[in-house]
Design an enzyme around this catalytic site. Structure first.
Site, PDB file in Angstrom:
ATOM      1  N   GLU A 190       0.856  -1.195   0.000  1.00 35.76           N
ATOM      2  CA  GLU A 190       0.000   0.000   0.000  1.00 35.76           C
ATOM      3  C   GLU A 190       0.897   1.252   0.000  1.00 35.76           C
ATOM      4  O   GLU A 190       1.966   1.268   0.625  1.00 35.76           O
ATOM      5  CB  GLU A 190      -0.834  -0.036   1.294  1.00 35.76           C
ATOM      6  CG  GLU A 190      -1.742   1.143   1.533  1.00 35.76           C
ATOM      7  CD  GLU A 190      -2.443   1.049   2.911  1.00 35.76           C
ATOM      8  OE1 GLU A 190      -1.968   0.295   3.800  1.00 35.76           O
ATOM      9  OE2 GLU A 190      -3.461   1.730   3.077  1.00 35.76           O
ATOM     10  N   LYS A 224      -9.552   2.558  -1.684  1.00 33.38           N
ATOM     11  CA  LYS A 224      -9.751   1.870  -0.395  1.00 33.38           C
ATOM     12  C   LYS A 224     -11.080   2.280   0.250  1.00 33.38           C
ATOM     13  O   LYS A 224     -11.338   3.466   0.494  1.00 33.38           O
ATOM     14  CB  LYS A 224      -8.577   2.212   0.523  1.00 33.38           C
ATOM     15  CG  LYS A 224      -8.525   1.431   1.825  1.00 33.38           C
ATOM     16  CD  LYS A 224      -7.243   1.810   2.592  1.00 33.38           C
ATOM     17  CE  LYS A 224      -7.053   0.984   3.849  1.00 33.38           C
ATOM     18  NZ  LYS A 224      -5.796   1.350   4.554  1.00 33.38           N
ATOM     19  N   CYS A 226      -5.121  -3.256   2.523  1.00 32.92           N
ATOM     20  CA  CYS A 226      -4.801  -3.295   3.949  1.00 32.92           C
ATOM     21  C   CYS A 226      -6.023  -3.496   4.852  1.00 32.92           C
ATOM     22  O   CYS A 226      -6.590  -4.568   4.891  1.00 32.92           O
ATOM     23  CB  CYS A 226      -3.984  -2.050   4.326  1.00 32.92           C
ATOM     24  SG  CYS A 226      -3.004  -2.328   5.816  1.00 32.92           S
TER      25      CYS A 226
END
Ligand code: ACM
Length: 268
Positions: free
Chosen positions: A42, A112, A145
Site C-alpha cells: 500500500e 480503499k 490493507c
C-alpha cells in the site's frame, strides 16, 4: 490463459516522498521476480504517514500521469501483471488507491473503502465495490490493507468469481496476516498480502510496519512468507482455477450453502 502462474510479493521500505526512487525499487523487484503477477505494498510510491491533505496532494499520482505510464511500459516489457498501492488524485478527490496494471496496457483501479485511523483525515473514502478482473493469469481482485477486517470485501469478490485477491498493505497490527488465513479458507481463494517493512516517525508517533508478506492457497496453506523486517521478493507457483472449486466436503459448498435470508442485518 496460463494454468499455473508464478506469483510474487515485493516487500520493501518505501522512502518517504521519493516517488521516482520508490518506482525504481518496484522496477528492480519486478525484473528480479520474473513473475506473472507481482504485488507491492500500500502507498508504496509515497510512504505511509502523510501529515495532511496538502502533503498527500504533493505526493499523489494521477492514473493518466507519467508514473503509471512507466509501470505500463514495465508490465509490457516484462510480461508481468503488477499490483501496487499509491496515493491518487482523481477529479479533485484524494484516494488511497491500488491498481492492477496488465501487460496489455489495461489499468484497473480500486479506492480503499475502509480507511484506517488517521487516514480518515487525509483521504476520501472509496466509492466503488472492489473490482474482479479477468486476466491472462486468472481472475484478480483488489483490496487494500485494513479492508481485511471487513469480511464482506473478500466475500463480495468471491461472489464475483475472484481467484486471487491482491492485498497491498501497510500493516501495523500484529494479527492481520493470521486473519487473512480466514479470508482465504472462508472464500476458497488465493490471497497475496504484500506488506511493507521499516518505521516512520513523521508525526507525534512512530509507526512500525510488520512485514511478513505472504501468499496463501485457496485452502489456507502458507505457500510463501517473508520475514518481518527485510526487503525481499517471495514467490509461489499457483493454479488459479483451483479457486473455482468451493466444496469443503462432498456436501458442503462455501458459497452455495449460505443462508442469506438470515444475514439481512449485515446489509440493512
Ligand atoms: C492500514 O490499513 N494501513 C492498517
Amino acid at each position: 490463459m496460463k494454468s499455473v502462474i508464478k506469483a510474487a510479493c515485493g516487500q520493501f521500505q518505501p522512502v518517504f516522498g521519493e516517488t521516482t526512487f520508490n518506482l525504481s525499487t518496484v522496477e528492480r523487484m519486478v525484473r528480479a521476480a520474473d513473475a506473472d503477477l507481482i504485488v507491492f505494498p500500500e502507498l508504496c510510491t509515497s510512504g505511509y504517514e502523510l501529515r495532511d491533505r496538502d502533503e498527500m496532494q504533493a505526493n499523489a499520482i494521477s492514473v493518466a500521469g507519467r508514473e503509471i505510464e512507466r509501470l505500463k511500459l514495465l508490465a509490457s516489457d516484462t510480461d508481468t501483471h503488477i499490483v501496487l498501492g499509491f496515493p491518487e488524485v482523481d477529479n479533485g478527490r484524494l484516494y488511497n488507491s491500488s491498481a492492477l496494471i496488465e501487460p496489455n496496457g489495461n489499468v484497473t483501479r480500486y479506492h480503499k473503502l475502509h480507511l484506517f485511523d488517521r487516514e480518515k483525515n487525509i483521504f476520501d473514502p472509496g466509492d466503488t465495490i472492489p473490482p474482479v478482473v479477468e486476466t491472462e493469469v486468472g481472475r484478480i481482485g483488489l483490496m487494500i490493507c485494513f479492508d481485511w477486517i471487513f469480511p464482506e470485501v473478500a466475500r463480495i469478490m468471491a461472489l464475483n468469481g475472484v481467484q486471487i485477491i491482491c492485498h497491498p498493505s501497510n500493516l501495523v497490527l500484529s494479527y492481520c496476516q493470521r486473519a487473512m488465513f480466514a479470508r482465504s479458507v472462508e472464500n476458497g481463494v488465493f490471497t497475496m498480502t504484500c506488506n511493507r517493512i521499516g518505521s516512520e516517525a513523521r508525526t507525534d508517533r512512530t509507526l512500525t510496519f510488520t512485514g511478513g508478506s505472504q501468499i496463501l492457497s485457496n485452502r489456507g496453506e502458507m505457500l510463501a512468507q517473508a520475514t518481518p523486517d527485510s526487503e525481499e521478493v517471495i514467490t509461489a507457483e499457483i493454479e488459479p482455477k483451483l479457486a473455482d472449486n468451493k466444496m469443503i466436503t462432498a456436501l458442503n459448498d462455501r458459497l452455495g450453502d449460505r443462508r442469506v435470508e438470515f444475514y439481512r442485518i449485515i446489509t440493512d
